[in-house]
Structure formats: C-alpha cells, structure tokens
Design an enzyme around this catalytic site. Structure first.
Site, mmCIF file in Angstrom:
data_model
loop_
_atom_site.group_PDB
_atom_site.id
_atom_site.type_symbol
_atom_site.label_atom_id
_atom_site.label_comp_id
_atom_site.label_asym_id
_atom_site.label_seq_id
_atom_site.Cartn_x
_atom_site.Cartn_y
_atom_site.Cartn_z
ATOM 1 N N ASP A 1 0.824 -1.216 0.000
ATOM 2 C CA ASP A 1 0.000 0.000 0.000
ATOM 3 C C ASP A 1 0.854 1.260 0.000
ATOM 4 O O ASP A 1 2.039 1.237 0.292
ATOM 5 C CB ASP A 1 -0.930 0.022 1.211
ATOM 6 C CG ASP A 1 -0.162 0.160 2.513
ATOM 7 O OD1 ASP A 1 0.884 -0.505 2.651
ATOM 8 O OD2 ASP A 1 -0.591 0.920 3.391
ATOM 9 N N GLU A 2 0.215 2.355 -0.302
ATOM 10 C CA GLU A 2 0.695 3.726 -0.117
ATOM 11 C C GLU A 2 2.044 4.015 -0.768
ATOM 12 O O GLU A 2 2.882 4.702 -0.206
ATOM 13 C CB GLU A 2 0.719 4.091 1.372
ATOM 14 C CG GLU A 2 -0.674 4.243 1.944
ATOM 15 C CD GLU A 2 -0.705 4.992 3.266
ATOM 16 O OE1 GLU A 2 -1.563 5.862 3.415
ATOM 17 O OE2 GLU A 2 0.129 4.687 4.142
ATOM 18 N N LEU A 3 2.252 3.490 -1.961
ATOM 19 C CA LEU A 3 3.349 4.026 -2.744
ATOM 20 C C LEU A 3 2.936 5.417 -3.210
ATOM 21 O O LEU A 3 1.794 5.627 -3.616
ATOM 22 C CB LEU A 3 3.661 3.133 -3.943
ATOM 23 C CG LEU A 3 4.516 1.905 -3.642
ATOM 24 C CD1 LEU A 3 3.691 0.804 -3.015
ATOM 25 C CD2 LEU A 3 5.218 1.400 -4.896
#
Length: 925
Positions: free
Chosen positions: A596-598
């Site tokens: 997640d959350e690149l």
C-alpha cells in the site's frame, strides 16, 4: 516585553569568560536550562489557504539567562509538517520560509535524510534573544490542518552549541468554540461536539432486553425456560469434556475460578448433575436448520436440574459457547471477583440457544510498529478479542517507524530498527518519530525527559479518557520488539483461544525501518566482508529518485532489482515460518505482504533514477508500475513458497501496478472507501471478480479515527470520525448506505461508477477487520480507549447473520437500523460495559500477571438547560449521569430534570459501574 538585566555575579563571570575566550559570544556560553523553558502550541487560523493553517509556538524563558541570538536548536516531531520544508518550487513553501525568516529563524527537517516528521527550529542573524521572564510567540504555517490537540507538535528537545539535547515541556491550547481553530476549511460543516449536540443524538430510551441481546455479539436464537434459573455452585461445580476438548476445558476452568470460589475439576467423576458443565462435539450441528452443519456454531443449554451443556460443531464452536456462558454470568459476580470477596455461586438464566457466525473472517489489526505494545498487553488484547468471538489477529509488526520482531540471522533489525531517538544521521538507531523514542527511559540520546507519565502530564495523574498532555511529552514506546520466544508465546496464547495470528510485513513501501537497519548492517561489515555487507541490502545507494509518501518519507521503498531484497525477504519469511512451526497449535494461514501507499506524485518516480534498475536485465527499461508488478509477483511467491497464503492491501489491485500482472492467489484487504476519493466501490469490484476480500473500510472500521470532532478526543480524522455507532451500523453488503456524509459533514452524492455486490460477490466477502494504527496509541490505556467499545460493533457486524432491513422511518422517525442500535446501546450500557470494568484475562498458565478491567471510552452525556432546568441523557442507557454546581467539587446523581437557574456553571459527566468517569464538560445556560 520586559528586558531583564543579568545578575551582577553572572555578568562578572560572563565578562571574564569573554576576555579569556574572545572569539566566543556570550550567547554561546550562557543560556537557560531546558527545564526553565516552557512551550505552548496554539492553533490560530485554518482560513489562510487550502491545506494549510497558521499556528504559533510560544517560548517562555523562566531561567536567569537569555535564550540567545544563536547556538540553540529546538527539535520536535509533527504530523502536520511546517510548510517551510516544502520544495523550492512550492508557493506555499516559499511563503512559509519568508514568514519564518522574517522572525529571524529557520525551520527545516532535522535529520540528514530529510525524511519523516522530525524538524528543527534555529535562530539566524538578527534573532533577538528571549530574556529571562520574557515570552516570544513564533508564528508557523503548517501543512494540512489540526482538528485535535494530538495533531500538535510533540517531543520537544533543545540542544545548545551541539551538546546532548534535553527535553522541553510543551502544552497545547485549542478553543472548541473558535471556528478558525476547529473548521478545516470553509467547506467543513462537521460540528464540534457539545452537550446539546449529544443530547439531540442520544435518542435511545432504556428498554428491557430479550435474552439473545444480553450477549455481544447477539445470539442467533435464544429461548428462556419460563423464567427459571440455575444457581451454579462453585464448591460443587465440575466440568466434563473429551480429550479432544481438553484445551477448552482448561480455559473454562480458569475462567470460572477467576469469578467464583471453586475448583471446577475436569472429568472428576463426582459431579452433581445440576452443577456439571458438559462440553462435547457434534460435527453435524446445524444451527439454522438449512441442512448444512455450521462451522464454529454451537448450542448451549442451561437447565436447573441437568446443568450446562455446550455442544459445538467443532472445538471453535465449543469455545464460543464458553464465551457466551462467561457473558451470561451477572456483573455483580464480576465485580465481587476483584472488589471484596469472590462469590460462592452465579445465578444463570435457564435457557437454550443456537449460534453461529456470519463471516469466517472476524479480525482486528494492531499496529505495534509506530508505538510498541508489550507482549503482556498483546496477550490481554487477544483474550478480549476471544471474549467477543474475534478469530483473526493481525499484527503490523514492521513499518517505517520500527521493526518489532527478532529474526534469527539478521540481528540488526532489532539492534537498530527497534530503537529511535536523537540520531539525526541514523548511525545507531532510527531518528525519533511522532514525539516518542524510548519513552521515559534513557538510551535514546535525549536527556532530562520526564521520569514517568505523571511528570509528563504536568504532575496530574492521567485518566486516559481523552487527550492528556503527556501524549506530547514523550509518552509512547518507540523502543521494543518481541523475541522469538515472545512471539511463540503469542502464537500459543492465540491458538488456545482459536485465534489465528497474521503478521504484516509491508513491502515495497513502508519499509524504512528495514532499509535503515540493513544500511546499519552494511556499514558494520563493509570494511571486513563486502559480500556479507551486501547480502541483505535493500537500496541502491546511487538511486536519485525522488518521492514523498503520505507520511512524509523520502526513502522507504525497497529496490526491486537487487538480489539482496529477495534474499532478505526470504530469510525473514522462512524464519517467521519456523516460529509458527515451533508452535504445534498455531495455524499457518495468511501473511500480509502490504503493497500500500506508494506515493503517486507522477509517473516513474519510485525507481526511475536507480542505476541498479538499469543494470539488471530483468528490470532495465521497466516503468514504475511494471517494476511494482515484478516485485510483487516475486514477493507473493516467497510468501507462498514458505507455506503462507498471500494477503495484501487492496492498493495492489486498484492502482499500484499495471493491472495486467498475475500475482497468483492473493487475499486483498480493502481500506480506502473515504467518501469523495473515488475508490469507495473497489472492494465490490474485486469481490465480483472472484477475489476473497476482507473489508476494513476506514470510514467505519478504523479504530484510530477519533470518536468525534472535539479537540480533546484522541485519534486521527483523515477519513472522518468513527464511534461505536458507526462500527455497529456498517453494512458489509451495502457500504453506500454508510455514506451519509463525508468527513467534512457534507452529503455524499451517488457516484455513477459505483457498483453493487453481485450474489457471487457476496459469497466472496470473507469478513471484516477492525484496524488500529498506532500513531496516537501511546500507552495500553489509550490503545484500549481507541478500541473499546468500537470493537464490539465490529464483532456484532462480523458475527450476526441478520442485518436490519433498509426501510423507511417508522412513526417515531426511526429505521430498522435505528431500532437495532437502540437495542445494542442498551446491551452495552446494561451488560457489556459493566463487565469490562472488572474483566480479567483468562490467564490459564499465568503469563500476564494481574490485569483487571478495560479502559474503554466512557461517553460524555448529552445535556441541555431550558428555562433554568437541566436535562441529561446518555449514549448507553445504564450508565449513571452526574452533575456538579460547584466547579466539580461535589457530584450529584441525576435522576430527572433539575432546577439549575441559580448556578452560573453546570458541569456534567457519565459514571460507570465501578465509579470511573468520562471527561467533564460545562453546559451552556
């Protein structure tokens, strides 16, 4: 501003020193002690532009020397970064730098990496010293917004002339009635909580509850036996169980011994029938008469003459029947077990009940990376999860801010990655995050910290029913990890309670602690063994790619082209599997690989400037999205080859890769349904495609979101505010019914791209998971406050098959969901919460030590004064309301409308069964 002259004796010393060392300025020699400085943070105005606000830091000098024109550096953490650290091409950044420069100061990233929430304020030429007795208000434009006090800067420490820094205490002020302070923007219509607002919201009347509603989650069906009851006598009680249920029998024995005087022998052969508890298995048990046995289902019979029978379709079902029995024991028995003398018996309703869960996956995630929780705290939480029939416990064990588990063969992960403090170059530990390092202990490079939580809280014993200033003054365990033996104990403790433990190792992003620990390892070996130095290296040191994550990191992505990346991951997962294998009862199920959350600032920024990417034939020429796919296929295979199933965040499917890769079988967890962000429907899209999804939607299931909008609440608010009612009202198969308002209080319009779950899609929803990310969970008490009683709403929705039917309001203006909430809130107020006051972990093998009660959030009462008459109501009928007419010196129980016209200030609070109270609030006349 008062100018105070130096005392003559000190002035003489200063002059002598300056004559002996003519190149050293007075300001470099003399300064106030850190403990003689007071700091005050205030929010001033959110109306200065989009995604920024004006705050101020007031420095008060209580010492006998000036805070000089140079030679000092004031460090702090802030989840709302100063705008002055924005890039040079940022208009907001340039304005903020001009603003701070006009005050003859500079405010910049504190660490060499310029990564994270760590900043430093320093004077520059022209700064006027702050003399003894003076205060200086420094104006700071910060990014985003601050709705709650815990959003404010924290963990202040000051260094003079490069010396070891010392802690400086900070206080925080916010005015709940000032819209400039509490309104995120002109579009923010979400009101701040007040007694009047709560009074209007608290529409639940007290009511009698059916038998099935006295337990959380409520029973599928229950029937009492004409008001009959069983008096379970402790001195005569006994348990019968087959060998296959010995674990469950031992658990039940321990639970009963905690509550009632008696030994409750197992299979003694001498039991009185009426006091015998029989545990047995029935693989054909069908609780809903649909012709199919129900996994984890059970039947419980309580009879005045035949005793208690708990029959489960499987051992899990028997265990959940035991939890129902525990909850049916009266609250006075719970109280007596910890206050006074344990009772000799418990009176139970004669009844018959059938029960089974709706979803196979009923989970909770606890983040221990950002702020660590001890093994004992985790064990207590696991026992509480079992009490409410939760069967999956995910631990976010490694993230940017800390690595929390020992991995044999890579000691640097915990030597370095489990510690943080004053180390701006990060040569021995991570730099401090979120204002927490080694809490009140030494070793983190910051001296003069408070010695305990009371000192950190300005000498006041914290009640942990809302914001306490200790949260900004070093409360929080930035240090800590679980040894291999600790983790095996956690696995065994959970397995005994039919809970699967799922670890989350989040890659390729959220990997900063691992990356920095492996750089520490590289430096350890680079001069003696270059092969060993590079064995687990996770970054290309020549990579000049630039990105900025939601948590302000610039260096938390592992490089997908390096052999060391995959050797590291395989080593971590194989050693993790060995820990599971060492615990025979521990289920090797899923392992969460993150994804997640690149950061998405633009195309090809993650690894675009890495020479190692171009030097590797397998990665050369690939776009960032292609590189993500390349990495995640290999990462998923490593997890599966070590015997785990691959869980991930939904981001892996929705936007990180190309959309064309075959990751193999993965089990996505979907969190992002924030109204207006455009991803609200994605969980349904992939469930309809055949993925077995877990719903963990932030708007309703994130425990780290504050209960409501008030500066004294604890938590975050990026996805809105989430209280117990929102977890209870969550509709897994129709989340759009949850979307009444967005996080700013505005109505949510229908989006034509939204899809509904198909019938097949419904079958692909494995279950629900409540989430607690731990930025603000800086103590076990705060952790419990954020989790309870929200968890009970999640437990209800994950277990109970029957959902209230969406319908039109009745004559009282209430829908089926409103009426269901009325029942549930009575369940909490009259039964569940009173037991949480006195509950003890069922510590069969004495692993925890004495632990009593849960610091659940006690709701503030609603209150209104009309024509001089005070009226009070409550969120959970059963809690007692009190009022005070003398500034809280004495409290009077509230039984009905009372005349307060003669009093200028009326205060109210809620009080629990044990006498704990909510926060106190004044009611406006």
């Amino acid at each position: 501003m008062n100018k105070v002259k130096l005392p003559l004796k000190l002035l003489t010393i200063a002059l002598a020193s300056s004559m002996a060392m003519p190149t050293m300025a007075l300001a470099d020699t003399y300064h106030p002690q850190a403990e003689q400085l007071d700091l005050l943070w205030k929010v001033i105005d959110h109306n200065i532009g989009e995604n920024k606000f004006l705050g101020s830091l007031t420095i008060t000098n209580n010492g006998s020397e000036a805070l000089g024109e140079s030679g000092w550096s004031l460090y702090y953490s802030s989840v709302r970064p100063p705008a002055s650290v924005l890039p040079l091409d940022s208009e907001d950044g340039n304005l903020a730098r001009e603003e701070i420069a006009a005050q003859n100061l500079v405010l910049k990233n504190a660490d060499v990496s310029k990564s994270g929430d760590y900043f430093v304020l320093e004077p520059v030429a022209g700064f006027e010293p702050i003399h003894p007795g003076e205060s200086r208000e420094i104006f700071i434009t910060a990014q985003y917004w601050q709705m709650l006090k815990n959003d404010s800067p924290s963990g202040f420490h000051i260094s003079f002339n490069g010396d070891v820094p010392r802690a400086v205490s900070v206080d925080v002020k916010m005015d709940p009635s000032d819209l400039k302070q509490t309104r995120q923007s002109i579009h923010d219509t979400m009101p701040v909580q007040t007694p009047l607002l709560r009074f209007d919201e608290n529409t639940t009347a007290t009511m009698d509850l059916a038998l099935e509603n006295r337990v959380v989650p409520q029973l599928q069906s229950a029937q009492d036996k004409d008001g009959a009851f069983l008096t379970l006598l402790g001195w005569m009680g006994a348990i019968n169980a087959p060998d296959s249920l010995n674990k469950e029998a031992l658990y039940l024995q321990s639970a009963l011994q905690d509550l009632i005087v008696g030994e409750f022998p197992i299979n003694s052969g001498q039991a009185d029938t009426a006091n015998l508890i029989t545990l047995k298995l029935n693989p054909s048990l069908d609780t809903d008469s649909d012709g199919t046995p129900d996994n984890e289902g059970y039947r419980i019979e309580i009879d005045p003459f035949d005793g208690i029978v708990i029959e489960g379709k499987d051992a899990s079902g028997v265990f959940y029947g035991i939890q129902t029995l525990r909850q049916l024991i009266p609250q006075d028995v719970y109280k007596a077990s910890v206050v006074g003398n344990k009772m000799q018996h418990a009176v139970l309703p004669a009844m018959s009940a059938l029960d089974a869960p709706r979803f196979e996956y009923r989970g909770m995630m606890l983040d221990v990376a950002r702020n660590f929780q001890s093994k004992e705290t985790v064990l207590k939480l696991i026992d509480l999860l079992a009490y409410y029939k939760i069967n999956k416990f995910e631990i976010n064990i490694a993230n940017d801010e800390g690595w929390r588990i020992e991995i044999p063969g890579i000691p640097e992960l915990t030597e370095f990655g489990s510690k943080r403090g004053f180390d701006t170059e990060e040569t021995t530990m991570l730099h401090t995050f979120m204002g927490s390092s080694n809490e009140f202990q030494s070793g983190d490079g910051i001296e003069g910290k408070p010695s305990n939580v009371v000192e950190a809280n300005n000498g006041v014993v914290p009640e942990f029913q809302g914001f306490e200033i200790a949260q900004q003054n070093y409360l929080g365990k930035g240090w800590g990890y679980y040894t291999v033996e600790d983790f095996k104990e956690i696995l065994k403790y959970a397995a005994d309670r039919h809970i699967d433990v799922i670890l989350e190792y989040d890659f390729p992003a959220h990997a900063r602690a691992a990356i920095k620990a492996m750089e520490y390892r590289y430096n350890k070996y680079k001069d003696s063994d270059l092969v060993e130095a590079n064995r687990y290296r996770l970054i290309d040191p020549q990579d000049e790619s630039q990105f900025y994550t939601p948590q302000f990191y610039t260096d938390n992505l592992v490089n997908p082209s390096l052999p060391g990346t995959y050797e590291f991951l395989n080593k971590v997962i194989s050693e993790t599997k060995a820990m599971y294998d060492a615990v025979p009862d521990a289920e090797v199920t899923r392992l969460h690989g993150g994804g997640d959350e690149l950061p998405h600032l633009g195309p090809n920024e993650w690894w675009a400037k890495s020479p190692a990417i171009q030097a590797n034939p397998e990665t050369a020429g690939k776009t960032d999205a292609e590189l993500f796919d390349y990495f995640f296929v290999k990462w998923a295979n490593i997890i599966r080859q070590n015997g785990f199933q691959m869980a991930s965040w939904g981001d892996v499917l929705t936007h990180n890769g190309t959309g064309n890769a075959d990751y193999g079988e993965i089990f996505p967890i979907f969190w992002n349904n924030v109204w207006g962000w455009g991803n609200e429907h994605q969980s349904y899209v992939f469930a309809n495609q055949g993925y077995k999804v877990v719903l963990s939607h932030a708007t309703n299931l994130y425990f780290d979101l504050a209960y409501n909008k008030h500066p004294d609440e604890i938590g975050y608010h990026w996805a809105g505010y989430t209280d117990t009612k929102k977890t209870f009202e969550y509709r897994p198969f129709n989340i759009y019914a949850n979307g009444k308002t967005d996080k700013l209080g505005n109505a949510v319009p229908w989006n034509p791209v939204w899809v509904h779950l198909s019938e097949e899609g419904k079958s692909n929803v494995s279950g629900l998971q409540g989430q607690l990310f731990a930025e603000n969970a800086k103590s076990p008490e705060i952790m419990e406050y954020l989790v309870f009683p929200k968890l009970l709403g999640v437990a209800e929705r994950a277990w109970v098959t029957d959902m209230p039917v969406e319908d039109q309001p009745d004559v009282n203006g209430k829908t089926a969901m409103d009426r269901a909430w009325d029942v549930f809130s009575n369940t909490l107020g009259k039964h569940a919460l009173a037991k949480l006051e006195y509950i003890q972990p069922v510590d069969t093998y004495n692993q925890i030590g004495e632990e009593v009660g849960v610091n659940y959030r006690i709701p503030l009462p609603g209150a209104v004064i009309e024509s001089g008459k005070l009226t009070i109501n409550t969120r959970f009928p059963g809690l007692q309301n009190q009022y005070s007419l003398d500034e809280g010196k004495t409290w009077i129980p509230y039984y009905g409308s009372v005349d307060v016209s003669h009093t200028a200030n009326v205060k109210t609070r809620s009080v629990t069964h044990s006498g704990r109270s909510s926060r106190v609030e004044s009611v406006q006349q």
